[in-house]
Motif scaffolding. Structure first.
Motif, PDB file in Angstrom:
ATOM      1  N   LEU A 215       9.399 -10.901  -8.177  1.00 25.01           N
ATOM      2  CA  LEU A 215       9.938  -9.552  -8.083  1.00 25.01           C
ATOM      3  C   LEU A 215       8.845  -8.509  -8.242  1.00 25.01           C
ATOM      4  N   ALA A 216       8.926  -7.450  -7.454  1.00 28.61           N
ATOM      5  CA  ALA A 216       8.124  -6.250  -7.692  1.00 28.61           C
ATOM      6  C   ALA A 216       8.996  -5.292  -8.491  1.00 28.61           C
ATOM      7  N   VAL A 217       8.543  -4.923  -9.682  1.00 26.68           N
ATOM      8  CA  VAL A 217       9.346  -4.125 -10.615  1.00 26.68           C
ATOM      9  C   VAL A 217       8.636  -2.797 -10.869  1.00 26.68           C
ATOM     10  N   LYS A 218       9.314  -1.704 -10.593  1.00 27.10           N
ATOM     11  CA  LYS A 218       8.731  -0.383 -10.813  1.00 27.10           C
ATOM     12  C   LYS A 218       8.818  -0.016 -12.289  1.00 27.10           C
ATOM     13  N   GLY A 219       7.671   0.301 -12.889  1.00 26.95           N
ATOM     14  CA  GLY A 219       7.638   0.618 -14.308  1.00 26.95           C
ATOM     15  C   GLY A 219       7.223   2.053 -14.555  1.00 26.95           C
ATOM     16  N   LEU A 220       6.438   2.275 -15.624  1.00 30.15           N
ATOM     17  CA  LEU A 220       6.007   3.623 -15.996  1.00 30.15           C
ATOM     18  C   LEU A 220       4.875   4.130 -15.106  1.00 30.15           C
ATOM     19  N   GLY A 221       3.822   3.309 -14.966  1.00 25.88           N
ATOM     20  CA  GLY A 221       2.641   3.759 -14.251  1.00 25.88           C
ATOM     21  C   GLY A 221       2.438   3.082 -12.917  1.00 25.88           C
ATOM     22  N   GLY A 222       3.438   2.342 -12.454  1.00 27.08           N
ATOM     23  CA  GLY A 222       3.315   1.642 -11.185  1.00 27.08           C
ATOM     24  C   GLY A 222       4.161   0.380 -11.177  1.00 27.08           C
ATOM     25  N   SER A 334      -5.206  -8.043  -4.652  1.00 24.70           N
ATOM     26  CA  SER A 334      -6.475  -7.972  -5.372  1.00 24.70           C
ATOM     27  C   SER A 334      -7.408  -6.938  -4.747  1.00 24.70           C
ATOM     28  N   ASP A 335      -8.032  -6.123  -5.622  1.00 19.56           N
ATOM     29  CA  ASP A 335      -9.018  -5.098  -5.271  1.00 19.56           C
ATOM     30  C   ASP A 335      -8.399  -3.787  -4.784  1.00 19.56           C
ATOM     31  N   GLU A 336      -7.056  -3.712  -4.669  1.00 17.06           N
ATOM     32  CA  GLU A 336      -6.412  -2.461  -4.288  1.00 17.06           C
ATOM     33  C   GLU A 336      -5.778  -1.816  -5.515  1.00 17.06           C
ATOM     34  N   PRO A 337      -5.527  -0.490  -5.472  1.00 20.76           N
ATOM     35  CA  PRO A 337      -4.850   0.155  -6.599  1.00 20.76           C
ATOM     36  C   PRO A 337      -3.399  -0.315  -6.721  1.00 20.76           C
ATOM     37  N   ILE A 338      -2.846  -0.172  -7.913  1.00 21.05           N
ATOM     38  CA  ILE A 338      -1.463  -0.523  -8.167  1.00 21.05           C
ATOM     39  C   ILE A 338      -0.543   0.402  -7.359  1.00 21.05           C
ATOM     40  N   ALA A 339       0.533  -0.145  -6.795  1.00 29.08           N
ATOM     41  CA  ALA A 339       1.478   0.648  -5.996  1.00 29.08           C
ATOM     42  C   ALA A 339       2.372   1.475  -6.922  1.00 29.08           C
ATOM     43  N   LEU A 357      12.751  -4.324  -7.512  1.00 31.62           N
ATOM     44  CA  LEU A 357      13.608  -3.588  -8.445  1.00 31.62           C
ATOM     45  C   LEU A 357      12.978  -2.208  -8.583  1.00 31.62           C
ATOM     46  N   VAL A 358      13.608  -1.198  -7.978  1.00 23.15           N
ATOM     47  CA  VAL A 358      12.996   0.129  -7.856  1.00 23.15           C
ATOM     48  C   VAL A 358      13.858   1.168  -8.577  1.00 23.15           C
ATOM     49  N   HIS A 359      13.313   2.372  -8.693  1.00 24.68           N
ATOM     50  CA  HIS A 359      14.108   3.503  -9.170  1.00 24.68           C
ATOM     51  C   HIS A 359      13.638   4.766  -8.457  1.00 24.68           C
ATOM     52  N   ASN A 360      14.364   5.857  -8.637  1.00 24.19           N
ATOM     53  CA  ASN A 360      14.096   7.081  -7.868  1.00 24.19           C
ATOM     54  C   ASN A 360      13.457   8.182  -8.706  1.00 24.19           C
ATOM     55  N   ARG A 361      12.794   7.816  -9.819  1.00 22.34           N
ATOM     56  CA  ARG A 361      11.962   8.793 -10.523  1.00 22.34           C
ATOM     57  C   ARG A 361      10.522   8.607 -10.058  1.00 22.34           C
ATOM     58  N   ASP A 362       9.919   9.676  -9.569  1.00 22.81           N
ATOM     59  CA  ASP A 362       8.562   9.580  -9.040  1.00 22.81           C
ATOM     60  C   ASP A 362       7.550   9.293 -10.150  1.00 22.81           C
ATOM     61  N   ILE A 363       6.483   8.616  -9.769  1.00 18.81           N
ATOM     62  CA  ILE A 363       5.306   8.451 -10.621  1.00 18.81           C
ATOM     63  C   ILE A 363       4.224   9.335 -10.018  1.00 18.81           C
ATOM     64  N   TYR A 364       3.781  10.333 -10.768  1.00 24.36           N
ATOM     65  CA  TYR A 364       2.775  11.250 -10.234  1.00 24.36           C
ATOM     66  C   TYR A 364       1.370  10.645 -10.265  1.00 24.36           C
ATOM     67  N   LEU A 365       1.110   9.802 -11.264  1.00 20.96           N
ATOM     68  CA  LEU A 365      -0.228   9.235 -11.378  1.00 20.96           C
ATOM     69  C   LEU A 365      -0.120   7.786 -11.841  1.00 20.96           C
ATOM     70  N   ARG A 366      -0.727   6.872 -11.085  1.00 21.38           N
ATOM     71  CA  ARG A 366      -0.661   5.447 -11.429  1.00 21.38           C
ATOM     72  C   ARG A 366      -1.459   5.173 -12.696  1.00 21.38           C
ATOM     73  N   ALA A 367      -1.015   4.179 -13.448  1.00 19.53           N
ATOM     74  CA  ALA A 367      -1.723   3.768 -14.668  1.00 19.53           C
ATOM     75  C   ALA A 367      -1.413   2.305 -14.942  1.00 19.53           C
ATOM     76  N   ASP A 368      -2.436   1.454 -14.819  1.00 16.40           N
ATOM     77  CA  ASP A 368      -2.286   0.036 -15.161  1.00 16.40           C
ATOM     78  C   ASP A 368      -2.101  -0.114 -16.664  1.00 16.40           C
ATOM     79  N   ARG A 384      -9.083   0.383 -20.703  1.00 21.21           N
ATOM     80  CA  ARG A 384      -8.429   1.506 -21.386  1.00 21.21           C
ATOM     81  C   ARG A 384      -7.577   2.240 -20.361  1.00 21.21           C
ATOM     82  N   SER A 385      -6.261   2.176 -20.529  1.00 22.20           N
ATOM     83  CA  SER A 385      -5.400   2.745 -19.492  1.00 22.20           C
ATOM     84  C   SER A 385      -4.089   3.222 -20.112  1.00 22.20           C
ATOM     85  N   ARG A 386      -2.927   2.775 -19.544  1.00 20.03           N
ATOM     86  CA  ARG A 386      -1.636   3.269 -20.022  1.00 20.03           C
ATOM     87  C   ARG A 386      -1.511   3.146 -21.543  1.00 20.03           C
TER      88      ARG A 386
END
Length: 599
Positions: A215-222, A334-339, A357-368, A384-386
């Motif tokens: 599953l691809a699961v949409k979270g806080l930062g991607g 691999s080697d690409e930014p998180i969606a 598994l998606v949702h409709n709140r936008d993520i303005y800035l990705r964060a692993d 050092r990230s999210r």
């Protein structure tokens, strides 16, 4: 009666600071007002001298859980004739001096409501409060108010608006406040991005994971790519599709006790795991952990984190799908930014994920996810990230406004302002257009929300790094090239508040050397501005150049040849028998002749 005006800076927006001040002022019988400004929080209080003094002491001594106060300026003020204490609308943007809160885990109070059948937010995956939830990844600009976040399009229903307006409610002036009637919603899609009818999308997603699907699961930062860590076939398919041959996958365990069954957890690790930052923590595997070999082949450790969004908690506590742990690896090839965008995720990840598994709140800035370990008595960052970005490192003296563009691999950018060095979230390996664009987006976002216009642009001395080219293409700012290993040592000095000169050791693989060679094992006598190369590891050929970074056995062979020459194949090493003879001969020929083999 006296009047005082206070200006408070730090992480004081998006953390329930104004409601906290309101409640505190009412408790002490004070009148006045509190407002967010671009410089932090402004407070005016009036009342009895002892009450005002107590209020001022308590502001600093007991702020809200997620607040970090870095500066308090207080002065006498003319009486304003207030009859009550009020929260006033945010002041317009002037010179920005406030800090931005990192994203944090859902708080315990929200979790209790999440699983309370009598609560109106029962099982609502976007439950939040001032004490936890998304911050940095949903902020477009400051002051931190709803119209400047990804929640702008969701109009609060009467019940949520009533909470927002009620000073006695814990969601008083909580900007991302929402409920099932008015807030974001979750949805399940198939591998092509088509909607899947499901009364409970999260329960349906959990069932798919239990069946062995990815599953691809949409979270806080991607997006994460998730799979059951006890299902060998699912983990193997995830490795094959993601093109990730050996690198360990991150794990998410449902709770601390479940994590204890798969890794050895000390007191310090437990504190880090359960903190509001919820990083991935590297810990030693426990014998008999029950997870499949493919999760972390050849590694003595697992990287484990605990759930940090309501959606994560619901995945683990839904229906009959009980998981010891889920693989939760970054949602990218691999080697690409998180969606981060739903359509983008389907376009980039449909070759990997069986469902979304998606949702409709936008993520303005990705964060692993951040990656840490506890070592040598403290928290050590691998990534050092999210949860940590963009909280600053505090410098021991003010510095000019600088943008540091980072190196090529595992890139992070840094902007400085006064005594603050703001580190971005993990950007990744800047070796393709997608990551280059992510770097540019991150820089522009931080410049805007921190109100920084860099006077100087620092970049790696390597002329061909994309991060160097980015720096040189900037129209404004004096450009300064920095030797790679000097940068590492200076960063360690700054992080620990040390002035030079120091003896700095940098064993870092590769970096562009001042003599035109590749440096990597350095002893530098260093200060912030200057350094002298006092010693270094001996040069050996690097057969294939960057290919040796991706295939470390090439360097091993070059070092053995340098030490043993023609006798190297008589050495009793497991590596020697595992090498392809023809490839080994070709690599040795490159090294010995100096063809495509820089020193």
């Amino acid at each position: 009666m006296i009047s005082r005006k206070l200006y408070i800076n730090g992480i004081v927006q998006g953390v329930g600071f104004r409601p906290h001040v309101y409640q505190l002022a009412r408790r002490h019988g004070l009148t006045g007002e509190v407002a967010n400004t671009s410089s932090g929080v402004r407070i005016h209080v009036e009342g009895a001298p002892e009450s005002v003094s107590a209020f001022c002491r308590e502001i600093e001594a007991a702020p809200p859980p997620l607040a970090v106060i870095t500066e308090v300026r207080s002065s006498d003020a003319p009486r304003g004739g207030f009859t009550d204490f009020v929260i006033v609308p945010s002041a317009g943007r002037t010179r920005t001096r406030t800090l931005i809160s990192p994203d944090t885990a859902v708080c315990d109070d929200c979790l209790r409501e999440l699983f309370d059948p009598e609560d109106r937010r029962y099982r609502y995956p976007f439950i939040n409060s001032p004490n936890g939830g998304p911050r940095y990844t949903i902020i477009e600009d400051i002051p931190y108010d709803r119209p400047k976040t990804a929640m702008a399009e969701f109009v609060m229903c009467p019940a949520c608006q009533s909470e927002y307006d009620n000073p006695a409610d814990r969601r008083f002036h909580a900007q991302p406040n929402a409920c099932p009637a008015c807030g974001p919603q979750v949805a399940l899609q198939d591998g092509a991005g088509r909607a899947v009818a499901a009364p409970d999308p999260i329960a349906a997603a959990a069932a798919l994971l239990r069946e062995g699907q990815i599953l691809a699961v949409k979270g806080l930062g991607g997006f994460h790519l998730a799979a059951d860590a006890e299902n060998a076939d699912a983990v193997a398919r995830l490795r094959r599709r993601k093109r990730r041959e050996e690198k360990p996958f991150a794990l998410m365990a449902p709770d601390l006790e479940a994590a204890r069954r798969i890794v050895r957890i000390g007191t310090e690790e437990a504190e880090i795991l359960t903190s509001s930052r919820r990083p991935i923590v590297l810990m030693e595997k426990r014998p008999g952990h029950g997870l499949v070999h493919g999760v972390a082949p050849g590694s003595r450790t697992f990287g484990v984190m605990l759930p940090y969004t309501p959606l994560h908690h619901l995945l683990f506590r839904t229906g009959a799908a009980h998981f010891t742990a889920l693989v939760m690896t970054s949602g990218n090839i691999s080697d690409e930014p998180i969606a981060i965008d739903n359509d983008e995720a389907v376009e980039r990840l449909s070759s990997i994920a069986d469902a979304f598994l998606v949702h409709n709140r936008d993520i303005y800035l990705r964060a692993d996810d951040a990656i840490v370990r506890h070592a040598a008595g403290g928290l050590r960052f691998i990534r050092r990230s999210r949860g940590y970005a963009p909280a600053p490192v505090i410098l021991h003296r003010p510095v000019p406004q600088v943008l540091a563009c980072g190196a090529s691999l595992k890139n992070v950018v840094c902007l400085t302002k006064g005594k603050h060095a703001f580190l971005s979230q993990h950007i990744g390996d800047v070796e393709n257009l997608e990551t280059y664009r992510f770097l540019d987006t991150t820089v522009r976002h931080l410049e805007r929300i921190l109100d920084i216009t860099p006077e100087r642009i620092a970049h790696d001395a390597h002329p061909d790094y994309l991060s160097t080219r980015y720096a040189l293409l900037r129209e404004k700012g004096t450009k300064i090239a920095v030797q790679h290993h000097h940068a590492h040592i200076a960063a360690a000095m700054a992080e620990n508040g040390i002035d030079g000169p120091v003896i700095g050791l940098a064993f870092d693989g590769t970096g562009y050397g001042e003599d035109g060679a590749v440096w990597g094992g350095e002893v530098l006598i260093a200060e912030y501005r200057h350094f002298r190369r006092a010693a270094h590891l001996a040069y050996v050929p690097m057969p294939g150049g960057d290919a040796a970074v991706r295939e470390p056995w090439r360097m091993a062979l070059a070092y053995l040849d340098d030490a043993y020459g023609g006798d190297l194949f008589r050495i009793d090493l497991p590596m020697m028998g595992a090498l392809d003879a023809a490839r080994a001969a070709a690599v040795l020929a490159m090294a010995r002749k100096g063809v495509n083999a820089p020193p």
